[in-house]
Design an enzyme around this catalytic site. Structure first.
Site, PDB file in Angstrom:
ATOM      1  N   LEU A 183      -6.791   9.124 -19.048  1.00  0.00           N
ATOM      2  CA  LEU A 183      -5.626   9.490 -19.854  1.00  0.00           C
ATOM      3  C   LEU A 183      -4.825  10.596 -19.166  1.00  0.00           C
ATOM      4  O   LEU A 183      -5.401  11.546 -18.631  1.00  0.00           O
ATOM      5  CB  LEU A 183      -6.096   9.970 -21.234  1.00  0.00           C
ATOM      6  N   HIS A 219     -10.703   7.304 -19.633  1.00  0.00           N
ATOM      7  CA  HIS A 219     -10.094   6.067 -20.130  1.00  0.00           C
ATOM      8  C   HIS A 219     -10.072   4.989 -19.050  1.00  0.00           C
ATOM      9  O   HIS A 219      -9.851   3.813 -19.329  1.00  0.00           O
ATOM     10  CB  HIS A 219      -8.675   6.359 -20.621  1.00  0.00           C
ATOM     11  N   ASP A 261     -12.154  28.591 -12.586  1.00  0.00           N
ATOM     12  CA  ASP A 261     -11.440  27.371 -12.969  1.00  0.00           C
ATOM     13  C   ASP A 261     -10.612  27.631 -14.228  1.00  0.00           C
ATOM     14  O   ASP A 261     -11.160  27.834 -15.316  1.00  0.00           O
ATOM     15  CB  ASP A 261     -12.439  26.242 -13.209  1.00  0.00           C
ATOM     16  N   ASP A 269     -14.513  18.312 -13.749  1.00  0.00           N
ATOM     17  CA  ASP A 269     -15.450  18.403 -12.625  1.00  0.00           C
ATOM     18  C   ASP A 269     -15.861  17.012 -12.140  1.00  0.00           C
ATOM     19  O   ASP A 269     -16.131  16.808 -10.952  1.00  0.00           O
ATOM     20  CB  ASP A 269     -16.723  19.159 -13.029  1.00  0.00           C
ATOM     21  N   ASP A 298     -22.474  18.749  -5.624  1.00  0.00           N
ATOM     22  CA  ASP A 298     -21.038  18.585  -5.418  1.00  0.00           C
ATOM     23  C   ASP A 298     -20.619  17.207  -5.923  1.00  0.00           C
ATOM     24  O   ASP A 298     -21.235  16.206  -5.565  1.00  0.00           O
ATOM     25  CB  ASP A 298     -20.743  18.705  -3.924  1.00  0.00           C
TER      26      ASP A 298
END
Length: 313
Positions: free
Chosen positions: A44, A111, A239, A281, A296
């Protein structure tokens, strides 16, 4: 015939191509060299690339460096799973035409998972595997909250739709997909629990029959199904997107990644559904910032490409 050619031209304008590399001299040569091309599918308000920034940050490049042929699809930022699925199907046809491959491996985030599942259900002859990453496979409790917050036909709903349409339109223009139709209400309905369950009744492949179990690894249509997801919301103090996902994560009754509950992400073979990752992430955003003590995200995609290779896909 003209219609088919037009469809291919539109698909060309809506997909990013990353050429595979099999350069010798590195220990990882061929590690991600799957039999079939990989097509990444955004979620989305997603995109393939905007102003040089990839939705799947650094992931296509990492996959291609060790042999994969990677394509990044661009479908409507907001629309129903079926509408987005039809757009993706046209792009899958284009990938098959330009590569000569019989099938593709679809990897859908959020989505993008039901979008990819739709293609595999209606055209399984074109799809080797579907992988769901933080996929909305049994609905999102946050989507349920949003749907309940705005009564159908109300002024609040109209305002929210207008804002969402403006955002999705801007995303489309900046990413070169301005020809794609946007329908925020259709996307919201698709992502609610009710909408997802209705979708699953039509396209049930890979969906677990129990609340938090696994689905069939390989369905009768020959397609393999996999999934992974996270259950953390705030994962890196640097972040700037973490606070928003921390807040949205409070609306859930189960561990979640900020936008989708753990059990709702399960599809087919569940590789793992409790990575210390939030919803962004999972696609290596914000610019690769993630939990310092978790794998990672790029490595997980590389490992999965190798898994597909070992499966002969």
């Amino acid at each position: 015939m003209k219609g088919f050619i037009l469809s291919l031209l539109l698909a060309t304008a809506s997909i990013s191509v990353f050429a595979g590399s099999t350069t010798s001299g590195t220990s990882t040569t061929g590690y991600t060299q799957t039999k079939y091309p990989i097509v990444l599918v955004h979620g989305l308000f997603g995109f393939d690339r905007i102003l040089g920034v990839d939705y799947f940050h650094a992931i296509p490049q990492a996959l291609t460096r060790s042999g994969a042929k990677v394509f990044v699809a661009q479908v409507s930022a907001t629309n129903s799973s079926e509408a987005r699925g039809e757009q993706l199907l046209q792009q899958v046809r284009w990938v098959r035409a330009v590569t000569g491959a019989q099938k593709v491996n679809l990897i859908g985030h959020s989505h993008g998972s039901p979008t990819a599942r739709y293609v595999a259900s209606v055209a399984p002859q074109f799809v080797a595997s579907v992988t769901s990453v933080g996929g909305v496979n049994k609905g999102s409790e946050f989507a349920d909250v949003v749907r309940k917050a705005f009564a159908p036909g109300s002024a609040g709903e109209a305002l929210a739709v207008s804002a969402a349409r403006g955002l999705s339109g801007l995303i489309s223009v900046l990413s070169g997909g301005s020809h794609l139709p946007q329908d925020p209400l259709a996307s919201l309905q698709s992502l609610t629990t009710k909408g997802s369950l209705a979708f699953n009744a039509k396209y049930p492949e890979g969906i677990p029959t129990s609340r938090c179990g696994e689905g069939r690894y390989r369905e009768a249509n020959g397609v393999y199904y996999y999934s992974w997801s996270g259950t953390s919301t705030a994962t890196n103090i640097l972040d700037i997107t973490d606070p928003a996902l921390f807040v949205t994560g409070l609306f859930f009754s189960e561990p979640n990644d900020g936008l989708v509950g753990r059990c709702a992400t399960h599809l087919g073979r569940v590789i793992r559904s409790n990575y210390r990752m939030n919803h962004l992430d999972e696609v290596n955003q914000f610019f690769g910032l993630h939990h310092l003590f978790e794998t990672d995200p790029v490595t997980i995609y590389r490992q999965h490409a190798n898994r597909l290779k070992q499966q002969g896909l």
